[in-house]
Design a protein around this motif. Structure first.
Motif, PDB file in Angstrom:
ATOM      1  N   ARG A  41       2.410   1.359  -4.438  1.00 19.00           N
ATOM      2  CA  ARG A  41       1.280   2.191  -4.000  1.00 19.00           C
ATOM      3  C   ARG A  41      -0.044   1.620  -4.510  1.00 19.00           C
TER       4      ARG A  41
ATOM      5  N   ARG B  45      -0.983  -1.602  -2.662  1.00 19.23           N
ATOM      6  CA  ARG B  45      -1.514  -1.350  -1.322  1.00 19.23           C
ATOM      7  C   ARG B  45      -2.984  -0.946  -1.402  1.00 19.23           C
TER       8      ARG B  45
ATOM      9  N   TRP C 234       7.814   2.186  -6.985  1.00 21.22           N
ATOM     10  CA  TRP C 234       7.016   2.669  -5.856  1.00 21.22           C
ATOM     11  C   TRP C 234       5.575   2.924  -6.278  1.00 21.22           C
TER      12      TRP C 234
END
Length: 425
Positions: free
Chosen positions: A128, A131, A124
């Motif tokens: 992150r 993004r 994750w």
């Protein structure tokens, strides 16, 4: 559609048909647990059992679409059912064959691609950071895609997405010492671009031919001709790797070379108003016309037998046993128009039966259908048939039979790794 899983012992059966109002329907009948080894005999027995449970007559089956697994192919052959191999699986085999033409370079680039996608998808923190990097580098905020061995076309989707996200990926990996080795080199990027350029045109057609709500089988032959003639032909701007992959991908057409499959595809193409005037040479067309006419006569004969059997049963059910007391129904006074209509019906029936043999009728109707101009390629063939089935009532029966066949086994592939479509008129 038939589907069996290599990971878990289940099978899925999906049926496709065209309704009276010319709507293509797709229904998953069942998912069945089969713990035995998936041999040809076991699969054949499971298929027949499934049809029997749903009281479906296998003799009314137009075709079953499956992948090229040796076990399911042998099962269908032993059952004697009409068979079509999945376009998506055929494409997967052709692409794999093409990538093997320069295995050293393609294997490294594909392996790097998978490791890269897994690294971002399983963290994750990486998601992150990706993004954030997407915003900074002004690239679309898309997730990376991992290819799946049993999902035809996912190789191309994975490569295309990595190339699209490359600026953001580099931005994240340049600050990551642990995973910095995953940053693609210019040689890796060159190989990925060459692979994508070669297989993207073919992969696009897999998505188009995987639909469940519109006709697909009649487009297989036109798509194959387009691929062979233009999309897989050498281009002066191609890299050597792209040209090599394109050339080896042409084995896709050989997957449809068996005469039984060719006959099925040609029938479906002829019955599609978008392609009816774009068929091959006259000799092939005459041969398929003859097969369609004979099939139509056989269908009419079967319908007549069923009507006769139904009529006998109706007479027995409606008859009055001897000795029973029953008042005759009140006689309704006939009008002149009723008497004239009876005379007209008798004359029409006599003329049809006496002067126009069924074969001549069917031949004239098929010839008239084929002589009409093809409709626009973007038109819905089922909508055309909905509007015109009364003009071609005999040929419409064949259209309902063949145009519900699926070009791919995608419906069951959503759940499992081996699939097939059962279609009934």
């Amino acid at each position: 559609m038939w589907s069996s899983s290599n990971m878990t012992p289940y099978m899925s059966l999906t049926i496709h048909y065209i309704t009276a109002d010319w709507t293509l329907q797709s229904k998953c009948l069942e998912t069945r647990y089969i713990p035995q080894n998936h041999t040809a005999d076991v699969l054949a027995e499971a298929l027949q059992s499934a049809l029997a449970d749903w009281e479906l007559d296998e003799h009314k089956m137009a075709c079953i679409t499956t992948d090229n697994g040796a076990n399911i192919v042998a099962a269908i052959r032993n059952l004697g059912w009409p068979w079509l191999n999945c376009f998506g699986h055929n494409l997967h085999l052709a692409v794999s064959h093409g990538l093997d033409s320069d295995k050293d370079r393609t294997a490294r680039a594909m392996g790097l691609c998978r490791n890269l996608v897994n690294t971002f998808n399983l963290s994750w923190l990486k998601k992150r950071d990706l993004r954030k990097a997407q915003t900074e580098t002004n690239v679309p905020q898309h997730n990376l895609v991992l290819d799946v061995a049993t999902r035809w076309g996912t190789k191309q989707k994975m490569i295309e997405r990595v190339l699209e996200q490359l600026p953001a990926i580099r931005r994240v990996l340049v600050e990551d010492r642990k995973h910095g080795h995953l940053n693609p080199t210019w040689q890796d990027v060159s190989v990925l671009e060459s692979i994508n350029a070669a297989i993207k045109p073919v992969a696009d057609f897999t998505d188009v031919l995987s639909g469940e709500r519109y006709v697909t089988v009649s487009s297989v032959k036109p798509v194959l001709e387009l691929l062979q003639g233009e999309l897989l032909s050498p281009d002066p701007n191609d890299t050597a790797l792209t040209a090599n992959i394109r050339q080896t991908c042409k084995v896709l057409k050989t997957k449809y070379s068996p005469s039984e499959i060719q006959n099925l595809l040609t029938k479906a193409t002829i019955l599609d108003p978008r392609y009816r005037s774009t068929m091959e040479d006259a000799e092939v067309l005459d041969d398929v016309k003859e097969k369609l006419l004979q099939e139509l006569l056989d269908m009419n004969e079967e319908e007549l037998k069923r009507e006769c059997a139904s009529g006998e049963n109706c007479d027995k059910a409606a008859g009055v046993s001897e000795g029973s007391e029953s008042e005759p129904p009140a006689t309704k006074k006939k009008r002149l128009c009723d008497l004239l209509q009876i005379r007209r019906t008798q004359l029409t029936s006599h003329q049809t039966l006496a002067s126009v043999p069924k074969r001549v009728q069917a031949d004239a109707e098929l010839t008239k259908f084929l002589q009409e101009e093809a409709v626009d390629a973007s038109s819905d063939p089922l909508m055309w048939w909905s509007d015109n089935h009364s003009r071609f009532p005999q040929i419409a029966k064949l259209a309902q039979k063949y145009m519900c066949i699926c070009a791919t086994s995608t419906s069951s592939e959503r759940m499992f790794s081996t699939a097939g479509n059962i279609v009934t008129p």
